[in-house]
Design a protein around this motif. Sequence first.
Motif, PDB file in Angstrom:
ATOM      1  N   ALA A 120      75.234  36.761  11.257  1.00 50.72           N
ATOM      2  CA  ALA A 120      76.593  36.322  11.539  1.00 50.72           C
ATOM      3  C   ALA A 120      77.100  36.868  12.875  1.00 50.72           C
ATOM      4  O   ALA A 120      78.002  36.312  13.492  1.00 50.72           O
ATOM      5  CB  ALA A 120      77.515  36.748  10.395  1.00 50.72           C
ATOM      6  N   LEU A 121      76.498  37.982  13.329  1.00 52.25           N
ATOM      7  CA  LEU A 121      76.916  38.563  14.607  1.00 52.25           C
ATOM      8  C   LEU A 121      76.687  37.596  15.773  1.00 52.25           C
ATOM      9  O   LEU A 121      77.312  37.697  16.821  1.00 52.25           O
ATOM     10  CB  LEU A 121      76.132  39.856  14.872  1.00 52.25           C
ATOM     11  CG  LEU A 121      76.570  41.078  14.081  1.00 52.25           C
ATOM     12  CD1 LEU A 121      75.605  42.227  14.311  1.00 52.25           C
ATOM     13  CD2 LEU A 121      77.981  41.481  14.476  1.00 52.25           C
ATOM     14  N   MET A 122      75.761  36.639  15.577  1.00 50.65           N
ATOM     15  CA  MET A 122      75.431  35.731  16.678  1.00 50.65           C
ATOM     16  C   MET A 122      76.438  34.603  16.829  1.00 50.65           C
ATOM     17  O   MET A 122      76.426  33.877  17.822  1.00 50.65           O
ATOM     18  CB  MET A 122      74.043  35.139  16.453  1.00 50.65           C
ATOM     19  CG  MET A 122      72.997  36.212  16.283  1.00 50.65           C
ATOM     20  SD  MET A 122      71.305  35.675  16.565  1.00 50.65           S
ATOM     21  CE  MET A 122      71.261  34.021  16.082  1.00 50.65           C
ATOM     22  N   VAL A 123      77.324  34.465  15.806  1.00 51.46           N
ATOM     23  CA  VAL A 123      78.253  33.329  15.829  1.00 51.46           C
ATOM     24  C   VAL A 123      79.130  33.344  17.077  1.00 51.46           C
ATOM     25  O   VAL A 123      79.227  32.356  17.796  1.00 51.46           O
ATOM     26  CB  VAL A 123      79.117  33.335  14.562  1.00 51.46           C
ATOM     27  CG1 VAL A 123      80.266  32.346  14.698  1.00 51.46           C
ATOM     28  CG2 VAL A 123      78.272  32.985  13.352  1.00 51.46           C
TER      29      VAL A 123
END
Lengths: 456, 341
Positions: free
Chosen positions: B317-320
């Motif tokens: 989710a950090l890449m969102v």
Amino acid sequence: MTGTGSIGRKLTLLLAGVAALLSLLSWAMVNGLAKQAAERTQDNVLAASATTIAETLRSEQGEVRLELPYSAFSMLGAIGEDRVFYRVTAGEQMLTGYEDLPLPSDPPSQGQVVFDTAQFSGEAIRMASVSRVIFAGVQAVPVTVTMAQTRNGVSAITSDLSQLAAFLSVMFFLVAVAMSAFAAQTSLKPLNEIAAAVARRGPSDLRPLRREAPTELAPLMTSLNRLMDRLGQSIRRSEDFIAEAAHRVRTPLATVRAQAEVALRTTDDDAEKQRLRRIIRAVDESSRSAGQLLDHATVAYRAEDLSRHPTDLADIARKTVDGLEPTAAMKDIYIKLDTAPATVSGDAVLLENAFRNVLDNAIKYSPEDTTVTVRVFVENGYARAAVVDEGPGLGDGPAENLTERFRRGRNTEGIVGSGLGLTIASDVLRAHGGHLDLGQPTKGKGACVTLVLPSS
Amino acid sequence: MRYACLALILTFLAGVSSALEVEDHRRYPGTGNEELHVISTADLEVFEPYLLAFQAARPDLTIDYTVASSAELHRAIRNGAVFDLALSSAMDLQFQLANDGYAQRHQSDRTLALPNWAKWRDLIFAFTAEPAVMVLSTERFAGLPVPTTRQELVGVLRQHPDVFEGAIGTYDVRESGLGYLFATQEARSTDAYWRLSEVMGRLDPQLYCCSGQMIDDVTEGKLALAYNVLGSYAADRLARASGGKVQVLSMQDFGNVMLRTALIPSNATNPDAAGLMIDMLIDLGLRSTPENWPLPPLNQVGIDHAAGFSQIRLGPALMVYLDPLNRRAFLSEWENAMVQK
């Protein structure tokens, strides 16, 4: 008899083999199912993620816009620590994501999720693609969202489950083997019981087996009983034959003896007298043998269906001694009688027969001018009738051999005999639950033969 | 992302080191020939004790320490700059490096001792947990109520624009990777973030690249308030006494906790030494007493249990928010709120 291995072991091995096969099969099935389930889970998550992203697609001022939702990515962390790749294309133009991510082999149609596997960044990946048509300005643009993930999580789940399944399969196999051994043992139990029952039987016990047996063993039991019946019949027939033969021989022998006696009395020639005496002796001996054969047949016949009545062993001894006294007197043998009342339950005819044979033997083997002692007494709940002579004894061989049919002691040369006397006595006593005790008197030489019977 | 392929190639041609904007650099010569090249977002004065501790254990090793911003660090590793160890406070950028295959595996008994939430695929390892806090100047706040939630902070800012005009400091999220991470996570978690940004935007906020400068300015009284400062730095500086001139404040409604992470780049030349350094950092991260280290450990009583504090999860989710479309959308919204013309 040739052995072909144990049925129990064979049965156990067979059942264990089946269990091993089933264990292996169930392990393989669980493995396959676990892999499928894990893969389907990943597919579902990927599809949900791609669909969530596709739902944010919208047209803004003639351009396709989208917003990657946080949840679309965070849900991908659910399965395991897998790398995530994605790409969104509008028509031929790339909107965002990893440009070199492989395309799905067949492009998804509107609203449908297409799955594919490929190689990317050095690892196998699973991809889910969703397509949606967006009206950007005047033209419809097909937008494809592809979410991809490595498959480590799936492999980890699968191998975990596989290990668990392997462990359970091994456990199942071990339990099945233990149960197979138990089952084999249980199903062979009736067979062993029947074998033990047959083995326990006495040498002349040919009664049919009356046991509860499983259906499978019924034919064996029937055959066994039929065999024993036939065997019994055949033995009886041969005994009957012997008795009949002995009987037929005895009557003419009596005639021959009478004629020889007459001739002996009428002749004066010493040589002829000598011959005639020899004839008489031989006839006597033959007659005696025939009598004993008859006795033996009688014993065999009566012992089969024993009638039991209270009988005093002392009475029998006295009566028999009376009957044999003349024979003893001929050899100057004194019979000393010492009796106490000893009641047993049995067949008086057979017991007398047995005792007569024993006493007859004693007289026959005793040298002239000796004493034969007969003692009847009760000791330790057993009635005993002991006959002690001063003859040569029973020899050095095993005493038990002397009760075998037609077996004679080693030191009996020169004395005629059939070898049936002790056999008859022994058979009678055994039929009554007693036995014949052969031994030596406590002092001096000679033989001590004792009839031992349970006292009543 | 890969939107600058041409630029990337050009960067390669131009030479990797020249493309890197270095903030600080120091060599710690060892007795042997072996070298360990570390690139980090942590300032030298903060991180030097760790380097010295490691060198005490490995005196033969020459440590080469480069300080760069998290965005620079990310770009350098992506472009193939040769470092043995990358330490960064921007979890999202570190995560993306690992996800995209720029990190190599490391496993030891120390990494196995690390809880699952503090590592990912044996590629990245967290070794500190640092909360985002607010630092305020007690002089400038004299007579004002000290806010404990964003709601109260908005109220205070609105009622006293005279005090706060031009005296609020926060990260320039366009430049600072960490600032961007804090801002996006906060925007995701609480709707008060945008309201607060609107209010701050009207008060002519000062934008900074780094926590250190913000705290200095609060101490000097140039700022009344610094928002979303890294707790560890603040605590460190306050420890060196400001005579009670600054106060560190944690918001009660919600607070981000950042994990400082380490990874070994895939092209590292001395991954073994880097692994040993990571093991040492994990060891310190798992310590149960505060001791005298500038950076806090992973498990801190007080942060873990305080309501509202939540660790930023190490996951895809950090890449969102790193997606260029999302980034553009977020930055334009942020600019609308913060940089009101």
